[in-house]
Design an enzyme around this catalytic site. Structure first.
Site, PDB file in Angstrom:
ATOM      1  CB  SER A 155      -0.888   0.005   1.247  1.00  0.00           C
ATOM      2  OG  SER A 155      -1.483   1.275   1.458  1.00  0.00           O
ATOM      3  CE1 TYR A 168      -3.526  -2.083   5.299  1.00  0.00           C
ATOM      4  CE2 TYR A 168      -2.815   0.125   4.658  1.00  0.00           C
ATOM      5  CZ  TYR A 168      -3.320  -1.122   4.320  1.00  0.00           C
ATOM      6  OH  TYR A 168      -3.622  -1.406   3.011  1.00  0.00           O
TER       7      TYR A 168
END
EC number: 1.1.1.-
Length: 268
Positions: A155, A168
């Site tokens: 990501s 995350y």
């Protein structure tokens, strides 16, 4: 003795015919798009998800399209279930795997000081530990294929700060480094590894978030292409990295973000 990558370079550049793939979390969103992209290029694909009903619905769609896809239920946060899944994959593909795409990922949107130990452990296990373990388990199968490919679904949160995503982002940053390490460590086994880093993409998991008009406008305002991405714009890159045409690309972190991560400051 064959040179490194020779078997892959000798294959048709734009086809995955004869190759096998494992894509985790393939029943919806980006994972589903990747499954379809690989299968449409000729690969035999196995995918997994926790929701058996959703998995079976997707399987019926793939069968109707004539795609070579098989499925099984798996919670990738469980070490035992990961090992069982890889046993299934090894049996299905006769001990050889051409492509590994660990796609499952979760996160929590909250300040670092408010994150719990349970949230930290679960996100690390689901995102990072599972990716590391799947890579370990897949190594002998990838090596046996003669030209293995690992594409880690990372990501932009692993490249730049997104705010309130410290756990995350840490897992995604670690995945980017893992791809670089594996690319070097396993190059002698004819295994390539890269990571793909999407920005906001239209999927079921982002539907509610992007459904907020103000949020969507803010996302688009910091994206040079001024729009949210589509799942097939990510899956096409994943597939490309697995093609013989990409046989000299390894260890790279590639953002699919409409220019978000390179967008600096513009004077009015």
């Amino acid at each position: 003795m064959a040179k490194r990558g020779e078997s892959l370079r000798d294959k048709p550049k734009w086809s995955l015919e004869g190759m096998t793939a494992l894509v985790t979390g393939g029943s919806k969103g980006l994972g589903k798009a990747v499954v379809e992209e690989l299968a449409m290029l000729g690969a035999r694909v196995h995918t997994c998800a926790r929701d058996e009903t959703q998995l079976q619905e997707s399987l019926r769609e793939w069968q109707a399209k004539g795609l070579q896809v098989t499925t099984s239920v798996c919670d990738v946060s469980s070490r035992d279930q990961r090992e069982k899944l890889m046993e299934t994959v090894s049996s299905l593909f006769q001990g050889k795997l051409s492509i590994l795409v660990p796609n499952v990922g979760i996160g929590v949107l909250k300040p670092t000081t408010e994150c719990t130990a349970e949230e930290f452990s679960f996100i690390i296990a689901t995102n990072l530990e599972s990716t590391f373990h799947f890579s370990q388990l897949a190594h002998p199968l990838l090596k046996a294929s003669g030209s293995g490919n690992i594409v880690l679904m990372s990501s932009v949160a692993g490249v730049v700060n997104l705010g309130n995503t410290s756990i995350y982002g840490a897992t995604k940053g670690a995945m980017n480094q893992l791809a670089r390490n594996l690319a070097c460590e396993w190059a002698s086994d004819n295994i390539r590894a890269n990571s793909v880093c999407p920005w906001f993409i239209t999927t079921p998991s982002t539907k509610d978030f992007l459904g907020d008009k103000d949020v969507k406008e803010k996302v688009e305002s910091v994206t040079p292409l001024r729009r949210v991405g589509e799942a097939n714009e990510v899956s096409s890159l994943v597939a490309f990295l697995c093609l013989p045409a990409a046989s000299y690309i390894t260890g790279q972190t590639i953002c699919v973000d409409g220019g978000f991560t390179i967008n600096g400051f513009s004077l009015p």
